[in-house]
Design an enzyme around this catalytic site. Structure first.
Site, PDB file in Angstrom:
ATOM      1  N   GLU A 280      19.710   0.901   1.368  1.00 54.85           N
ATOM      2  CA  GLU A 280      18.983   0.511   2.652  1.00 54.85           C
ATOM      3  C   GLU A 280      17.799   0.166   2.549  1.00 54.85           C
ATOM      4  O   GLU A 280      17.102  -0.576   3.397  1.00 54.85           O
ATOM      5  CB  GLU A 280      19.318   1.758   3.628  1.00 54.85           C
ATOM      6  CG  GLU A 280      20.705   2.110   3.961  1.00 54.85           C
ATOM      7  CD  GLU A 280      21.397   2.842   2.875  1.00 54.85           C
ATOM      8  OE1 GLU A 280      20.561   3.211   1.877  1.00 54.85           O
ATOM      9  OE2 GLU A 280      22.536   3.130   3.100  1.00 54.85           O
TER      10      GLU A 280
ATOM     11  N   LEU B 272      -1.958   5.267 -16.191  1.00 55.78           N
ATOM     12  CA  LEU B 272      -2.702   6.301 -15.299  1.00 55.78           C
ATOM     13  C   LEU B 272      -2.506   6.216 -13.880  1.00 55.78           C
ATOM     14  O   LEU B 272      -2.762   5.079 -13.265  1.00 55.78           O
ATOM     15  CB  LEU B 272      -4.225   6.052 -15.566  1.00 55.78           C
ATOM     16  CG  LEU B 272      -4.750   6.660 -16.869  1.00 55.78           C
ATOM     17  CD1 LEU B 272      -6.109   6.658 -16.970  1.00 55.78           C
ATOM     18  CD2 LEU B 272      -4.538   8.143 -17.272  1.00 55.78           C
TER      19      LEU B 272
ATOM     20  N   GLY C  65       0.815  -1.225  -0.103  1.00 53.68           N
ATOM     21  CA  GLY C  65       0.147  -0.051   0.028  1.00 53.68           C
ATOM     22  C   GLY C  65       0.800   1.286   0.117  1.00 53.68           C
ATOM     23  O   GLY C  65       0.471   2.267  -0.386  1.00 53.68           O
ATOM     24  N   SER C  66       2.113   1.146   0.420  1.00 49.16           N
ATOM     25  CA  SER C  66       3.043   2.036   0.292  1.00 49.16           C
ATOM     26  C   SER C  66       3.863   1.733  -0.958  1.00 49.16           C
ATOM     27  O   SER C  66       4.430   0.425  -0.919  1.00 49.16           O
ATOM     28  CB  SER C  66       4.115   2.298   1.347  1.00 49.16           C
ATOM     29  OG  SER C  66       5.113   3.205   1.170  1.00 49.16           O
TER      30      SER C  66
ATOM     31  N   ASN D   5      -0.871   0.559 -17.031  1.00 45.17           N
ATOM     32  CA  ASN D   5      -2.352   1.178 -17.360  1.00 45.17           C
ATOM     33  C   ASN D   5      -2.175   2.582 -17.875  1.00 45.17           C
ATOM     34  O   ASN D   5      -3.161   3.227 -18.080  1.00 45.17           O
ATOM     35  CB  ASN D   5      -3.371   0.775 -16.235  1.00 45.17           C
ATOM     36  CG  ASN D   5      -3.163   1.516 -15.210  1.00 45.17           C
ATOM     37  OD1 ASN D   5      -2.366   2.401 -14.932  1.00 45.17           O
ATOM     38  ND2 ASN D   5      -3.795   0.716 -13.879  1.00 45.17           N
TER      39      ASN D   5
END
Lengths: 622, 622
Positions: A366, A186, A122-123, A184
């Site tokens: 890192e 976008l 999600g990050s 995609n």
């Protein structure tokens, strides 16, 4: 559950793709949020993968030979959860009533509270680096023929961490890693940097050492062929499948449209789109079975670890003790180490020399180093990752996400604070305690001597969550006898007497300067209690409270760190959480920007040397 | 000072290279630490650059047309300072007695306390991204023909941030950026990943859009030709000079040797090496003069800024107020904005629409975004960089280094805390206050309403150092009248009465839940003081102390953040620094790992909603 279909043909895979789209729309519309269009672009890719290539026993997610599937584009969670429905491990009801709801395991972005999810995403730009770690384990530790398939977004190709991942994947010849890039074109707010320029992506990923397959991401036959070739483990290069796709594919109202990122379709639009997609389906499918086999290395925590022994008074750097203890801990076959090209400074090189097969040089990357730790942790290993303490700031997003991934990883940061001297502020960790303390469920350790450092390294290897040990550059006297115990959440009262008038609290280098101050004060007839707060988080509230009570609430806290969020905050937060506090606390920390200099000069300038601490104690008693 | 030589020929440049080597050895040996061998590999490159290509008025480092020289490999500071001696701005005596000494400006790694240094380096992989920022300013803001020359190490090519930099440099067609990569094949602990494989570096940098020149880094004629071509501004691509070099070049005892990173030569070895290099020299040289001209955009802070006005009670998200205020602030020609591909969420898009020529889309590359802010700041602009608050964790090393760079940059993080709801923990900033507070000299702001948010955005534009504003996703009632003042270090007592029994402290969303709690308590006959701690750092010690004194030391602090290092710590640290503290403080924060859910559900689960705060207050009064 009805019997799932197996040996899925391409026509059925295409149907499955439509089902995944429909279910992505349904779940996000029902939740009122989510990313259906980002799911729809990748639906055909995942339909072909899951039904024909992913070797996975859905009834036994812990099966050693299972392939791995990581959604680096975690916002495509509707697609992932639609897959779970299609393979029969999540019900349609759960999909429709759970997605993004409070208390549900079907969170907005995937987390490992789901048994089929390896890592939280999600990050962006993290799933692929994590996948590199899993693939390292597969090739070099487990020696099992599973593959790691990572679904990547095209937007996240702008994150440097993706290129750290490609670089390390090719360096380590990870043919078991396949990145599937859903191009995609976008992003959230508009077109991506490179749009549909697949050739640009090809040039870049090839230059970084990957085998590249370009496909129309909605042509199931082309996808199938690319996956068959990419999944072949006989080569020495990671694979990248570059798939030209259309965001929102199949729902004409939103297809390839800029303003439909991260928005569920309103119910009427959803209904129309589902009709356009051929309506709801409830295919139940299973792909190929995983290979049999067991990992070459197995966790054997019962093995005897002979920690290094130090004599009291001997001058030893805690970073050295880290290396020696880690090398000893390597007797455990589950212990793995990696370092960011400074192993001769962190002393991780002692592990590398003793256990070369379980050491991974990550060079100056890192982010990838921490991700590799998370990845090998997915496979049950216990990673220790080290660099200069301050360079963990480079990977803070990865550490934060590791906590959300429920990863258990051990981090060692050397060269803390102004103590390092002449190299100057760029090399001085002065924010690391604040940073690491704020990580959910973390343990933050800061030993003052080699005995405690070695003991804590051994302890870390069995801690849950993110643990961090801060080590010191210079050599200082060993304070404790071998065999003494240093529990997490404990502390050591190094000096105490009935008539203590003030408490001095330090850790690492400042425990030594607190002792110096206590000596000075004793010569003046002032009795000072000295506490070694080696466990910065959790902090030893009982000992701190008792000391505060015994010394009239007079505390001096000295830390080689900026004043915010470090040991001072740890002491105050602990005492405040314990009840009424009545204190006069002088907080000595690095309040000005340091420059170069000798260790004594810089400690004195910050007021955290023995003289500074003694003076603060005198002021409290004045 | 004797008159420096100009119109330097190649033979003299080669001599200069030897001088730079000798002086790199001399200074580091005199200091007893430093990186002479890493300096010696790049000495010929820098000799040719400084004497024949760098257009720089050493007597006027602020001259607008000056080229920029950034040492991304900051550990080569002996080389940089040797250059300063060679152009006559630092004396040989200062070099020999200052380098790495306490109180000296010749720090172990360069910082801008030296007038010729733009940015602090020493954390690898940052100088080039910073250079991208300077080059953006040159091409799009200043419109001046200066070039930005960045000396890079080969080890740092492993940092993903370098590839973010190449990507953005080609995207923005930065022909004014020239990366000089000193490929000496040796890192700190041994060979680099790619060694002397210049073709691999060529493939990668070309794929990322650069013009590439390969040279023998010790052939001054070849270097000269490459620099002449690379420095040509007529194209649209950044340039990369890949220089094959030898670490420790010219000193046979250390040349190309693995164990000589970061070590000064012992005096006898130094003497021998200096002899081998032809002895000490004291050439005094100057290169070409900069172009004349003034920046197109000039700082004009006297311009009138019409902040947006909000009506009390109107529900407005503070992130929206950020965007509207920033767009208004754009009336100042020095204000520049950049965003990490989420400008429709952070509302930086309002600035982009109003001032497209001063907005830079950085796509999902937070490290490069912060570096770009630092870089345009070097040229006198006031950057505002925005993304989701939690994604600033990706750039923490850059933010830390920005403070060491004495940069003044403004950061805006949206989507703070569990308040965001369904997206889940990967998108929730729960560590950002701890992280940002720990940055030296930082200002941390967290407004609760649109009026204060807008006012604080305007204030930020004139703050020194790193300032950070945390904004909230949802819309909440406007609390303050337009025109009210919100000084940094201040707070607002939103509710108070003579008979206050307890103080509730919040900021952002929790100020609203504190007000809810105060309403509940009032209905029960309990008078609660409510403090809006919009300035988290510095915190308003006087108001906090007065409130503690007035309410029997009973404080409830509620924050949408993990418990460590955030508002709770800010309150405790402030009060402790002010003197004796006597408190019963209940600290409400996000103590468990959140999942998805609605805002009210998640606030309640963390105990930071009105009910949770009221209950805590009641317990304190029980």
């Amino acid at each position: 559950m009805p019997t799932p279909s197996t040996d899925i043909d391409l026509a059925t895979a295409a149907e499955l793709g439509q089902q995944l789209r429909v279910d992505s729309i349904r779940s996000s519309t029902s939740a009122g949020s989510g990313h259906p269009t980002s799911s729809m672009s990748a639906a055909d890719l995942m339909a072909v993968l899951v039904s024909r290539h992913l070797r996975y026993d859905w009834d036994d997610p812990d099966r050693p030979g299972n392939d791995h599937l990581i959604f680096s584009k975690g916002h495509a969670s509707p697609l992932l959860y639609a897959i779970y429905k299609a393979v029969g491990v999540v019900s349609d009801e759960e999909l429709m009533t759970g997605y993004r709801r409070y208390g549900s395991r079907l969170e907005g972005h995937p987390t490992p509270i789901l048994p089929w999810v390896d890592v939280a995403t999600g990050s962006l730009g993290q799933g692929l680096p994590d996948g590199v770690g899993v693939a390292l384990a597969g090739k070099y530790l487990d020696e099992l023929p599973y593959r790691v398939w990572v679904l990547c977004g095209d937007s996240e190709m702008a994150e440097g961490s993706m290129w750290e991942a490609f670089d390390k994947a090719s360096h380590y010849k990870l043919a078991n890693l396949i990145a599937i890039v859903d191009v995609n074109r976008l992003g959230q707010r508009g077109p991506t940097d490179l749009g549909w320029d697949l050739e640009a992506y090809r040039r870049r990923t090839e230059a970084f050492g990957a085998r590249v397959f370009e496909v129309d991401g909605h042509d199931v036959a082309a996808i199938d062929q690319a996956m068959a070739e990419a999944g072949d483990l006989s080569g020495e290069r990671p694979s990248v499948i570059l798939a030209r796709t259309i965001k929102g594919r199949g729902a004409s109202e939103v297809e390839d449209r800029e303003d439909w990122h991260g928005k569920p379709l309103p119910p009427e639009m959803a209904e129309q789109a589902i009709t356009e997609l051929g309506g709801e389906r409830h295919l139940l499918v299973r792909g190929p079975a995983p290979a049999d086999g067991q990992p070459r290395l197995r966790a054997d925590r019962a093995v005897e670890v002979k920690l290094p022994v130090y004599d009291r008074g001997q001058k030893v750097a805690t970073r050295k003790a880290y290396g020696e203890a880690l090398a000893a801990l390597g007797a455990r076959p589950d212990v793995v180490a990696m370092d960011g090209e400074v192993s001769n400074s962190t002393y991780a090189n002692m592990f590398a020399q003793a256990h070369p097969g379980r050491f991974f040089e990550m060079y100056i990357a890192e982010q990838q180093m921490v991700a590799a730790a998370v990845g090998v942790g997915v496979r049950g290993y216990r990673p220790f990752a080290s660099t200069f303490a301050t360079f963990f700031t480079r990977a803070y997003d990865f550490i934060r996400m590791a906590a959300i991934s429920r990863a258990s990883i051990c981090l060692s940061g050397s060269h803390a604070g102004v103590e390092i001297g002449a190299d100057g502020p760029s090399q001085m960790a002065l924010e690391d305690l604040a940073m690491m303390r704020a990580v959910h469920g973390s343990t933050v350790l800061y030993p003052s001597d080699a005995t405690s450092a070695a003991a804590l390294v051994e302890t870390m290897a069995d801690l849950d969550g993110i643990s961090y040990i801060r080590t010191t550059r210079g050599g200082y006297p060993v304070l404790y006898e071998a065999g003494e115990s240093f529990p997490v959440g404990g502390s050591k009262v190094v000096r105490s007497a009935e008539d203590d008038q003030v408490t001095l609290i330090g850790a690492g280098i400042t425990l030594h300067t607190c002792l110096d101050a206590a000596d000075q004060l004793r010569d003046e007839g002032i009795s000072a209690r000295v506490i070694d707060l080696y466990s910065v988080k959790p902090a030893d509230t009982a000992t701190l409270s008792a000391a505060a009570a015994a010394t009239g609430g007079r505390l001096v806290v000295a830390e080689d760190h900026h004043p915010e969020g470090g040991i001072g905050a740890a002491v105050l937060e602990a005492l405040a959480d314990a009840g009424r506090i009545d204190l006069s606390m002088t907080h000595l920390a690095v309040r000005e920007m340091p420059g170069s200099g000798s260790t004594p000069e810089l400690l004195a300038a910050a007021g955290i040397d023995g003289d500074g601490i003694a003076a603060a104690a005198r002021r409290l008693l004045a």
